[in-house]
Motif scaffolding. Sequence first.
Motif, PDB file in Angstrom:
ATOM      1  N   LEU A  89       0.896  -1.144   0.000  1.00 36.47           N
ATOM      2  CA  LEU A  89       0.000   0.000   0.000  1.00 36.47           C
ATOM      3  C   LEU A  89       0.935   1.194   0.000  1.00 36.47           C
ATOM      4  CD1 LEU A  89      -2.704  -1.502   1.347  1.00 36.47           C
ATOM      5  CD2 LEU A  89      -2.821   0.666   2.533  1.00 36.47           C
ATOM      6  N   PRO A  90       0.947   2.015  -1.032  1.00 33.60           N
ATOM      7  CA  PRO A  90       1.954   3.067  -1.107  1.00 33.60           C
ATOM      8  C   PRO A  90       1.972   4.002   0.100  1.00 33.60           C
ATOM      9  CG  PRO A  90       0.850   2.817  -3.202  1.00 33.60           C
ATOM     10  CD  PRO A  90       0.106   1.963  -2.230  1.00 33.60           C
ATOM     11  N   ALA A  91       0.796   4.360   0.620  1.00 36.51           N
ATOM     12  CA  ALA A  91       0.740   5.260   1.774  1.00 36.51           C
ATOM     13  C   ALA A  91      -0.078   4.613   2.882  1.00 36.51           C
ATOM     14  CB  ALA A  91       0.136   6.608   1.357  1.00 36.51           C
ATOM     15  N   THR A  92      -1.391   4.896   2.921  1.00 42.84           N
ATOM     16  CA  THR A  92      -2.286   4.318   3.918  1.00 42.84           C
ATOM     17  C   THR A  92      -3.602   3.961   3.242  1.00 42.84           C
ATOM     18  OG1 THR A  92      -3.225   6.479   4.506  1.00 42.84           O
ATOM     19  CG2 THR A  92      -1.302   5.754   5.753  1.00 42.84           C
ATOM     20  N   GLY A  93      -4.462   3.253   3.970  1.00 43.69           N
ATOM     21  CA  GLY A  93      -5.752   2.878   3.402  1.00 43.69           C
ATOM     22  C   GLY A  93      -6.688   4.047   3.199  1.00 43.69           C
ATOM     23  N   ASP A  94      -6.442   5.140   3.897  1.00 44.28           N
ATOM     24  CA  ASP A  94      -7.338   6.294   3.764  1.00 44.28           C
ATOM     25  C   ASP A  94      -6.776   7.372   2.849  1.00 44.28           C
ATOM     26  OD1 ASP A  94      -5.329   6.940   5.562  1.00 44.28           O
ATOM     27  OD2 ASP A  94      -6.629   8.008   6.963  1.00 44.28           O
TER      28      ASP A  94
END
Length: 522
Positions: free
Chosen positions: A169-174
Motif C-alpha cells: 500500500l503506497p501510503a495508507t488505506g485512507d
Amino acid sequence: MKLINASVWRYSALFKICTLLLSTVSVQAAPQKAAQKPNVIVMYVDDLGYGDISPNGAQGVSTPNLDVLAKKGVNFTDAHSTAATCTPSRYSLLTGEHGFRQDAAILPGDAPALIRPGKATLPSMLQKAGYVTGVIGKWHLGLGDGSVDWNQDVKPGPLEIGFDYSFLLPATGDRVPTVYLENHGVVNLENEDPIEVSYDHQVGNRPTGVANPELLRMTADLQHSQTIVNGISRIGSMSGGEKALWVDEEFPDVFTEKAVDFITENKSKPFFLFFSFQDIHVPRLPNERFKGKSTMGPRGDAIAQMDWMVGRLMKELTAQGLEENTLVIFTSDNGPVLDDGYNDKAAEMLGDHTPAGPFKGGKYSAFEGGTRVPMIVYWPHKTAHIRSRALISQVDIYASLAGLVKQTLAADEAIDSLDMMDAFLGKTENARIYLLEEAVGTVALRKNNWKYIQPIAADKILPGWLANKDIEMGFEDTPQLFDLSDDIGEQTNHAENYPQLVAELEMKTKILLEKGFRNVQQ
C-alpha cells in the motif's frame, strides 16, 4: 588360504574405519546446517493499542493466535514504539534512529521517499549478512523524488534501501493512490487509463465525499471526504487506474498470500520479512468472514482479522518446517485511536474494552498510551515463556538483530539503537534506563519508572484536527513528571515537588535529542 582370509579381514576392517570416519564427519557437519542464521519476521500492526489483544486483557474480541505466541514467547508490558504516529515509528524501526532526526511526520500520499538511497537500514544490514529481504503491506514512508508519476517505475523506494522485494500500500488505506505497488510498478495498471494524483487540487471526475455523500458506505470528516473508492471517501484526489484499484475487504487475503509466497520462495535461505498490516487503521472494512467476530463493530472485527493473519503466517512457517528457526516479533506502530476520521461507531460500541489498557492517552499523545504498545517475541526454544517488564524500544530491533547475525555497525549507523537481544529473548528484564517517546506536539523521556514530558514551545502550532480525536494528549506549557511505579495512569504531576529531577531529565532530553543514544552514557 590363511593369507587370503587375513587380507579380507584387513580390507573389511579398513572399510569399517572409513565408514566410521565418514559418519563422524557427517555428524560434525549436521550442526552447521542447524546453525543457519534465523529467519526474522517483524509483524507490524497499525494503531493497535496495548489492551487490544486478549493476552493483555481485551474485552469483546478474542485473539487466539496471539494467545499462543504470548504463552510460548515473551510478552512485554513496557515495550514502546518510538513515536505516537506511524511514519516516524516506521522510520525508526527501519533506520535505528528517531524520526525527528529526519523531520519525519505523518506524510501525504505523494511525499518523496523519506529514507534515501545510501542510508543504512535494517534490511540493508541484513542483506550484508546474507539475508533475502522483503516488505509487504503498508508503507507510508514516501516514494520517489516528489511529484511521482504512477504510470512509470516508482523509485526510489524499498528496493533502493535494502529490500529485495516489495508489495505495498503506497501510503495508507485512507489516502490515494488506492492501488498496490509491486516492486516499482502499479499492479494491473493499463496504459490507456493512466493514474493522476493530487493533494492540492481536484483531478479527474471521480465523485467525492463532499459532493456525493449519498454514495458513501461510511461517512467521514472533511479531511477524509475527497475521492471515493470502493464506497469510501479518502484523503487526496485521484483519477484513472480503474483496473488497478484495490478492494479494502481483500487486504487480509492479498497481503497474507503475498507473505506466504515470499516465505515459500525463500525457505532455503535466511530471510527477513517486514509484514506491515493495514489493520486496524481506518477505514476499517474487515472481510465479510470476520464481521461479527467481536462485539465492537468494525474496529473489533478488524482486530480479529489481524489475529487470523498472524495465525496464517505461523501455520505456513510450521508447514514449511521453518518455525523452529524463525524469530517472530509482533508489535504495533503506535497506540490506539477510536475516531480517526470515519464514522464506524468504534467509540459507541466499545463496551468494557479499554484499547490502551491501563494507560492514559493514545495515538498522537505524549502519555504512555501513545507509544506503549503490544509486543510479543517468539522463537521456539530460544525465548523464555514469560511476561516481561523490561523497558524496550522498537528502535532497538536494529542493533539487536545486528548483534545476532554478527554485523558490526558503523559509528553513524542506527545511532539510537541499542543491543537488547537478551531482553527480547526474555533472558533478562534489565534493558533500557532511558527511552524517548515522541508525540505530535512534544517529547517525553522515561528514566526507568520516572516519566518526564517536555513542555510545548510557546510558538508551537498544533494541527487543528487533533481537537477531534477525543484523546488526552499531554501537551502542556509547563513540565510534567510522573512516577509510573505507583501511578501507571499518569494522574499526579510531581514536577513542582522534584525540581532537581525535572532539571536533570530536561538536560538529558536535550542531550539525547542532539546526540543519539549510542553516543550518550546510559
